[in-house]
Design a protein around this motif. Structure first.
Motif, PDB file in Angstrom:
ATOM      1  N   ASN A  48     -19.847 101.626  41.078  1.00  0.00           N
ATOM      2  CA  ASN A  48     -18.441 101.348  40.769  1.00  0.00           C
ATOM      3  C   ASN A  48     -18.305 100.192  39.781  1.00  0.00           C
ATOM      4  N   GLN A  49     -19.053  99.105  40.030  1.00  0.00           N
ATOM      5  CA  GLN A  49     -18.948  97.916  39.168  1.00  0.00           C
ATOM      6  C   GLN A  49     -19.451  98.168  37.752  1.00  0.00           C
ATOM      7  N   ASP A  50     -20.259  99.216  37.585  1.00  0.00           N
ATOM      8  CA  ASP A  50     -20.839  99.485  36.264  1.00  0.00           C
ATOM      9  C   ASP A  50     -20.013 100.461  35.422  1.00  0.00           C
ATOM     10  N   VAL A  51     -19.055 101.140  36.040  1.00  0.00           N
ATOM     11  CA  VAL A  51     -18.267 102.136  35.308  1.00  0.00           C
ATOM     12  C   VAL A  51     -17.648 101.545  34.031  1.00  0.00           C
ATOM     13  N   PRO A  52     -16.963 100.379  34.105  1.00  0.00           N
ATOM     14  CA  PRO A  52     -16.361  99.845  32.879  1.00  0.00           C
ATOM     15  C   PRO A  52     -17.375  99.566  31.774  1.00  0.00           C
ATOM     16  N   ILE A  53     -18.590  99.179  32.149  1.00  0.00           N
ATOM     17  CA  ILE A  53     -19.614  98.873  31.135  1.00  0.00           C
ATOM     18  C   ILE A  53     -20.003 100.148  30.387  1.00  0.00           C
ATOM     19  N   TYR A  54     -20.223 101.236  31.128  1.00  0.00           N
ATOM     20  CA  TYR A  54     -20.584 102.509  30.502  1.00  0.00           C
ATOM     21  C   TYR A  54     -19.463 102.999  29.577  1.00  0.00           C
ATOM     22  N   VAL A  55     -18.223 102.851  30.033  1.00  0.00           N
ATOM     23  CA  VAL A  55     -17.086 103.334  29.242  1.00  0.00           C
ATOM     24  C   VAL A  55     -16.827 102.405  28.055  1.00  0.00           C
ATOM     25  N   GLU A  56     -16.885 101.116  28.310  1.00  0.00           N
ATOM     26  CA  GLU A  56     -16.616 100.136  27.247  1.00  0.00           C
ATOM     27  C   GLU A  56     -17.608 100.265  26.093  1.00  0.00           C
ATOM     28  N   GLU A  74     -11.933  91.787  33.702  1.00  0.00           N
ATOM     29  CA  GLU A  74     -10.953  91.621  32.615  1.00  0.00           C
ATOM     30  C   GLU A  74     -11.203  92.666  31.533  1.00  0.00           C
ATOM     31  N   SER A  75     -11.305  93.907  31.993  1.00  0.00           N
ATOM     32  CA  SER A  75     -11.733  95.010  31.138  1.00  0.00           C
ATOM     33  C   SER A  75     -10.672  95.418  30.119  1.00  0.00           C
ATOM     34  N   PRO A  76     -11.085  95.687  28.866  1.00  0.00           N
ATOM     35  CA  PRO A  76     -10.146  96.079  27.809  1.00  0.00           C
ATOM     36  C   PRO A  76      -9.920  97.590  27.728  1.00  0.00           C
ATOM     37  N   LEU A  77     -10.361  98.345  28.724  1.00  0.00           N
ATOM     38  CA  LEU A  77     -10.242  99.800  28.673  1.00  0.00           C
ATOM     39  C   LEU A  77      -8.788 100.255  28.739  1.00  0.00           C
ATOM     40  N   VAL A  78      -8.530 101.461  28.212  1.00  0.00           N
ATOM     41  CA  VAL A  78      -7.196 102.057  28.311  1.00  0.00           C
ATOM     42  C   VAL A  78      -7.014 102.565  29.741  1.00  0.00           C
ATOM     43  N   ARG A  79      -5.981 102.068  30.413  1.00  0.00           N
ATOM     44  CA  ARG A  79      -5.702 102.508  31.788  1.00  0.00           C
ATOM     45  C   ARG A  79      -4.767 103.710  31.722  1.00  0.00           C
ATOM     46  N   ALA A 168      -3.242  86.332  53.721  1.00  0.00           N
ATOM     47  CA  ALA A 168      -2.363  86.735  52.617  1.00  0.00           C
ATOM     48  C   ALA A 168      -3.014  87.888  51.866  1.00  0.00           C
ATOM     49  N   GLU A 169      -2.169  88.724  51.262  1.00  0.00           N
ATOM     50  CA  GLU A 169      -2.667  89.819  50.427  1.00  0.00           C
ATOM     51  C   GLU A 169      -2.455  89.468  48.968  1.00  0.00           C
ATOM     52  N   ILE A 170      -3.504  89.608  48.176  1.00  0.00           N
ATOM     53  CA  ILE A 170      -3.448  89.234  46.762  1.00  0.00           C
ATOM     54  C   ILE A 170      -2.983  90.404  45.900  1.00  0.00           C
ATOM     55  N   MET A 171      -3.561  91.592  46.127  1.00  0.00           N
ATOM     56  CA  MET A 171      -3.122  92.757  45.353  1.00  0.00           C
ATOM     57  C   MET A 171      -3.556  94.052  46.022  1.00  0.00           C
ATOM     58  N   ASP A 172      -2.790  95.113  45.726  1.00  0.00           N
ATOM     59  CA  ASP A 172      -3.146  96.449  46.175  1.00  0.00           C
ATOM     60  C   ASP A 172      -4.128  97.058  45.176  1.00  0.00           C
ATOM     61  N   ILE A 173      -5.094  97.792  45.695  1.00  0.00           N
ATOM     62  CA  ILE A 173      -6.148  98.377  44.871  1.00  0.00           C
ATOM     63  C   ILE A 173      -6.153  99.893  45.049  1.00  0.00           C
ATOM     64  N   SER A 174      -6.380 100.602  43.965  1.00  0.00           N
ATOM     65  CA  SER A 174      -6.643 102.043  44.027  1.00  0.00           C
ATOM     66  C   SER A 174      -7.509 102.398  42.820  1.00  0.00           C
ATOM     67  N   ALA A 175      -7.937 103.649  42.760  1.00  0.00           N
ATOM     68  CA  ALA A 175      -8.789 104.086  41.657  1.00  0.00           C
ATOM     69  C   ALA A 175      -7.950 104.395  40.412  1.00  0.00           C
ATOM     70  N   TYR A 176      -8.497 104.082  39.254  1.00  0.00           N
ATOM     71  CA  TYR A 176      -7.813 104.322  37.977  1.00  0.00           C
ATOM     72  C   TYR A 176      -8.657 105.236  37.095  1.00  0.00           C
ATOM     73  N   LEU A 177      -7.965 106.106  36.367  1.00  0.00           N
ATOM     74  CA  LEU A 177      -8.594 106.865  35.292  1.00  0.00           C
ATOM     75  C   LEU A 177      -8.491 106.017  34.030  1.00  0.00           C
ATOM     76  N   VAL A 178      -9.634 105.736  33.402  1.00  0.00           N
ATOM     77  CA  VAL A 178      -9.662 104.840  32.241  1.00  0.00           C
ATOM     78  C   VAL A 178     -10.377 105.512  31.078  1.00  0.00           C
ATOM     79  N   ALA A 179     -10.152 104.984  29.884  1.00  0.00           N
ATOM     80  CA  ALA A 179     -10.781 105.555  28.681  1.00  0.00           C
ATOM     81  C   ALA A 179     -11.261 104.453  27.747  1.00  0.00           C
ATOM     82  N   ASN A 180     -12.322 104.760  27.030  1.00  0.00           N
ATOM     83  CA  ASN A 180     -12.773 103.910  25.945  1.00  0.00           C
ATOM     84  C   ASN A 180     -11.721 103.992  24.830  1.00  0.00           C
TER      85      ASN A 180
END
Length: 205
Positions: A48-56, A74-79, A168-180
């Motif tokens: 999971n942690q490596d997905v942005p690297i492969y796409v970026e 702090e990924s620059p991918l298109v969400r 305390a809750e900081i943020m809600d998380i879910s899966a995102y479809l992203v693109a280079n």
């Protein structure tokens, strides 16, 4: 050819089900294989942690990854789309007998998510000592390494079983479809077709 990076586990399984309906064909990785080619698609399984690297880096054109990873890196991918599954939260937790106090100076926070933690406390104008750990985060406040933790919480069971509470809750998380960004520019029509199919299948607005 569109190359797709998927995180191993349940999120990959759910994503592949949607791609099966898109392609009209079954998608199954053979035992221990990490690449699956089908038609004009090539799917790859990564952490999971490596997905942005492969796409970026353009090794994959699109991918599916948790919002926590995107924010932490702090990924620059298109969400392209919040898929609405793989839901959990990022929360602050501390021992049941500990009174969490935002006004306490020099709070020690143990976490894997250093950037998210730093940004959260910076917004509150708090200086905290962040202790980066790679696993067993819940142990840190129990043995005096930290006052509290910032971690992913799905049901809260792990915290409760370790005599921790959610403060305390900081943020809600879910899966995102992203693109280079470059892939999105070059293959915009195809990628938007995929995005539209995901929206339809998941009944998203």
């Amino acid at each position: 050819m569109i190359k797709v990076a998927l995180p191993k586990g349940r999120i990959a399984e759910k994503t592949l089900e949607i791609f099966e309906s898109f392609l009209g064909d079954s998608l199954h990785f053979e035992d221990r294989k990490l690449i699956l080619d089908k038609g004009d698609f090539s799917f790859m399984l990564v952490r999971n942690q490596d997905v942005p690297i492969y796409v970026e880096r353009g090794v994959a054109d699109i991918g599916v990854v948790g919002l926590d990873v995107l924010e932490e890196q702090e990924s620059p991918l298109v969400r392209l789309l919040d898929l609405g599954f793989g839901k959990c939260k990022i929360a602050i937790g501390s021992p049941n007998n500990y009174v969490f106090d935002y006004s306490k100076p020099n709070l020690r926070i143990a976490t894997k998510m250093v950037n998210i933690t730093r940004a959260f406390f910076a917004k509150k104008a708090m200086s905290v000592e962040i202790i980066k750990l790679y696993g067993s985060i819940e142990l840190a406040p129990l043995v005096g390494l930290a006052d509290a933790i910032v971690d992913l919480v799905e049901t809260g069971d792990t915290m409760r079983q370790n005599n921790l509470k959610i403060d305390a809750e900081i943020m809600d998380i879910s899966a995102y479809l992203v693109a280079n960004p470059n892939s999105f520019y070059r293959q915009k029509e195809n990628i938007l077709r995929i995005q539209k199919h995901f929206k339809t299948q998941l009944k998203l607005n």
